[in-house]
Design a protein around this motif. Structure first.
Motif: not given
Length: 164
Positions: A33-36, A43-46, A50-51, A112-116
């Motif tokens: 949850f924190i990572c997401d 705006r950090n997709p990495r 992790v999330g 899968n739809r948008n990893p960013l």
């Protein structure tokens, strides 16, 4: 019939396994949850990756926690005052297993739809999930710290016929 000898905590092994596994699950759900959340605002997709992997592993581990929880609850010295909290904790545990599995499946589709990106709706549901996890933590803590399930002095007192 084969029966394993029980120790001073009323278990066939040295320490309760359920709390060990469940603390792992709690940490992974919270960290996911924190990572997401941080990934969403920074705006950090990495962080989304992790999330995702944290919630994925938590979705598997929660069922290990549930299985050991059921086993250890069956071996616990349960007295009438404990029963409502234990029953609610059990229902919440199975419910959380289903909810975490569903949230993980949804998170997989999002990934899968948008990893960013992670939609705000997901973060709202994840916030609700965190609230349910905290409720479950409260119930589990109450079973241990208030009612003394699998705590040596309580187990010994119950074996000697004491009633709480």
């Amino acid at each position: 019939m084969f029966a394993l000898p029980l120790n001073s905590q009323n278990l066939p092994y040295p320490d309760p396994i359920h709390p060990i596994v469940v603390h792992f699950v709690i940490a992974m759900v919270c960290f996911s949850f924190i990572c997401d959340l941080v990934g969403y605002f920074s705006r950090n997709p990495r962080l989304f990756e992790v999330g995702f992997w944290n919630i994925f592993v938590a979705a598997i581990a929660i069922f290990v926690a549930i299985i050991f929880g059921q086993f250890e609850a069956g071996l616990a010295q349960v007295y009438p005052a404990v029963q409502p909290t234990l029953n609610f904790h059990t229902v919440m545990g199975w419910s959380l297993g289903a909810i975490i599995a569903a949230v993980t499946a949804w998170r997989f589709v999002i990934r899968n739809r948008n990893p960013l990106k992670v939609p705000p709706t997901y973060l709202g549901i994840a916030t609700f999930l965190i609230c349910l996890v905290f409720l479950q933590v409260y119930l589990g803590s109450k079973l241990f710290w208030v009612y003394g399930l699998h705590v040596k002095p309580v187990v010994e007192a119950m074996k000697q016929g004491a009633s709480p």
